[in-house]
Design a protein around this motif. Structure first.
Motif, mmCIF file in Angstrom:
data_model
loop_
_atom_site.group_PDB
_atom_site.id
_atom_site.type_symbol
_atom_site.label_atom_id
_atom_site.label_comp_id
_atom_site.label_asym_id
_atom_site.label_seq_id
_atom_site.Cartn_x
_atom_site.Cartn_y
_atom_site.Cartn_z
ATOM 1 N N UNK A 31 -67.683 10.628 27.081
ATOM 2 C CA UNK A 31 -68.736 9.864 26.476
ATOM 3 C C UNK A 31 -69.613 11.028 25.529
ATOM 4 N N UNK A 32 -70.094 12.236 26.134
ATOM 5 C CA UNK A 32 -70.672 13.103 25.260
ATOM 6 C C UNK A 32 -69.985 13.312 23.869
ATOM 7 N N UNK A 33 -68.533 13.345 23.813
ATOM 8 C CA UNK A 33 -67.814 13.905 22.610
ATOM 9 C C UNK A 33 -67.825 12.673 21.787
ATOM 10 N N UNK A 34 -67.934 11.323 22.271
ATOM 11 C CA UNK A 34 -67.760 10.126 21.401
ATOM 12 C C UNK A 34 -68.844 9.844 20.911
ATOM 13 N N UNK A 35 -70.105 10.090 21.545
ATOM 14 C CA UNK A 35 -71.432 9.804 21.082
ATOM 15 C C UNK A 35 -72.078 10.643 20.253
ATOM 16 N N UNK A 36 -71.410 12.075 20.567
ATOM 17 C CA UNK A 36 -72.037 13.119 19.522
ATOM 18 C C UNK A 36 -71.381 13.245 18.126
ATOM 19 N N UNK A 37 -69.856 12.838 18.070
ATOM 20 C CA UNK A 37 -69.274 12.752 16.852
ATOM 21 C C UNK A 37 -69.270 11.533 16.357
ATOM 22 N N UNK A 38 -70.057 10.493 16.735
ATOM 23 C CA UNK A 38 -70.161 9.077 16.145
ATOM 24 C C UNK A 38 -70.826 9.268 14.860
ATOM 25 N N UNK A 39 -70.504 8.663 13.614
ATOM 26 C CA UNK A 39 -70.989 8.658 12.444
ATOM 27 C C UNK A 39 -71.297 7.098 12.035
ATOM 28 N N UNK A 40 -70.329 6.410 12.371
ATOM 29 C CA UNK A 40 -70.222 4.938 11.780
ATOM 30 C C UNK A 40 -71.515 4.189 12.400
ATOM 31 N N UNK A 41 -71.454 3.940 13.438
ATOM 32 C CA UNK A 41 -72.489 3.270 14.200
ATOM 33 C C UNK A 41 -73.980 3.674 13.888
ATOM 34 N N UNK A 42 -74.323 5.005 14.062
ATOM 35 C CA UNK A 42 -75.635 5.503 13.738
ATOM 36 C C UNK A 42 -76.098 5.394 12.240
ATOM 37 N N UNK A 43 -74.862 5.210 11.395
ATOM 38 C CA UNK A 43 -74.904 4.859 9.784
ATOM 39 C C UNK A 43 -75.459 3.545 9.641
ATOM 40 N N UNK A 44 -75.033 2.812 10.395
ATOM 41 C CA UNK A 44 -75.315 1.200 10.486
ATOM 42 C C UNK A 44 -76.606 0.897 11.090
ATOM 43 N N UNK A 45 -77.225 1.385 12.164
ATOM 44 C CA UNK A 45 -78.032 1.114 13.151
ATOM 45 C C UNK A 45 -79.496 2.052 12.709
ATOM 46 N N UNK A 46 -79.479 3.173 12.068
ATOM 47 C CA UNK A 46 -80.512 3.958 12.055
ATOM 48 C C UNK A 46 -80.650 4.223 10.443
ATOM 49 N N UNK A 47 -81.776 3.721 9.839
ATOM 50 C CA UNK A 47 -82.337 3.889 8.435
ATOM 51 C C UNK A 47 -83.315 4.861 8.325
ATOM 52 N N UNK A 48 -84.237 5.110 9.308
ATOM 53 C CA UNK A 48 -85.351 6.220 9.451
ATOM 54 C C UNK A 48 -84.622 7.472 9.375
ATOM 55 N N UNK A 49 -84.919 8.296 8.448
ATOM 56 C CA UNK A 49 -84.446 9.805 8.229
ATOM 57 C C UNK A 49 -84.897 10.565 9.414
ATOM 58 N N UNK A 50 -86.203 10.218 9.968
ATOM 59 C CA UNK A 50 -86.659 10.829 11.069
ATOM 60 C C UNK A 50 -85.757 10.861 12.408
ATOM 61 N N UNK A 51 -85.176 9.702 12.554
ATOM 62 C CA UNK A 51 -84.313 9.322 13.721
ATOM 63 C C UNK A 51 -82.686 9.545 13.428
ATOM 64 N N UNK A 52 -82.288 10.498 12.256
ATOM 65 C CA UNK A 52 -80.935 10.553 11.962
ATOM 66 C C UNK A 52 -80.148 11.408 13.144
ATOM 67 N N UNK A 53 -78.936 11.131 13.400
ATOM 68 C CA UNK A 53 -78.253 12.081 14.604
ATOM 69 C C UNK A 53 -77.774 13.186 13.669
ATOM 70 N N UNK A 54 -77.332 14.207 14.085
ATOM 71 C CA UNK A 54 -76.650 15.350 13.409
ATOM 72 C C UNK A 54 -75.765 15.119 12.253
ATOM 73 N N UNK A 55 -74.741 13.961 12.757
ATOM 74 C CA UNK A 55 -73.498 13.809 11.881
ATOM 75 C C UNK A 55 -74.111 12.994 10.584
ATOM 76 N N UNK A 56 -75.381 11.965 10.799
ATOM 77 C CA UNK A 56 -75.937 11.491 9.708
ATOM 78 C C UNK A 56 -76.451 12.651 8.827
ATOM 79 N N UNK A 57 -77.124 13.414 9.403
ATOM 80 C CA UNK A 57 -77.737 14.529 8.683
ATOM 81 C C UNK A 57 -76.879 15.316 7.914
ATOM 82 N N UNK A 58 -75.548 15.542 8.441
ATOM 83 C CA UNK A 58 -74.354 16.408 7.749
ATOM 84 C C UNK A 58 -73.989 15.436 6.937
#
Length: 170
Positions: A96-123
């Motif tokens: 679960x940790x590896x799946x959620x940590x490396x997920x890019x597609x779902x946070x890209x869709x669900x998070x538009x606020x740059x203050x709430x970006x995950x690490x993968x979105x920031x990269x």
């Protein structure tokens, strides 16, 4: 019949579930928050199947002996079954940790606020259309990988014990 339905949900591509999940999270007002990146990973069909198979592998005599000794069902679960399930829970936590940590597609869709970006979105934002800052991107990759490496080094003894005990039977 129920286990086949759970296994059937594993076979559904995640891309097919993104629109209904987005609609559900928008109704719950979780879009543009870290909750949108965390909540979908709290349960999964794989986790249900993994834990079910582990609990089915435990002998019924353990449960019966606890009940004979005067424990109720909750005490049997919390004092006998749950400590035995540490290895299965550790494996589920790792996946679960590896799946959620490396997920890019779902946070890209669900998070538009740059203050709430995950690490993968920031990269992903370090990569431009015409120019990429490779030094910043590689440093960001090291920062994104470092917590997982530290987590493994700290819990290495538990991982080795889990792998050693998982091969034993009886």
């Amino acid at each position: 019949m129920g286990i086949f339905m759970i296994l059937a949900t594993i076979m559904i591509p995640t891309q097919l579930l993104m629109i209904p999940t987005y609609l559900l999270f928008s109704r719950l007002r979780l879009i543009d928050s870290l909750g949108a990146a965390i909540v979908p990973w709290l349960s999964s069909a794989f986790g249900i199947f993994l834990m079910r198979q582990f609990f089915l592998s435990l002998p019924k005599e353990l449960e019966e002996s606890g009940l004979i000794d005067g424990a109720n069902r909750w005490q049997v679960f919390s004092r006998i079954v749950l400590p035995l399930a540490k290895s299965a829970l550790a494996i589920l936590a790792i996946f679960t940790l590896l799946g959620s940590w490396n997920d890019l597609v779902w946070p890209l869709i669900a998070i538009n606020n740059d203050h709430a970006f995950t690490l993968q979105l920031g990269l992903a934002n370090f990569q431009g259309t015409r120019r990429t800052e490779w030094s910043l991107l590689m440093a960001g990759n090291v920062v994104a990988t470092l917590p997982l490496i530290l987590f493994f080094l700290i819990a290495q003894k538990q991982f080795v014990a889990t792998m050693t005990l998982s091969g034993l039977k009886g």
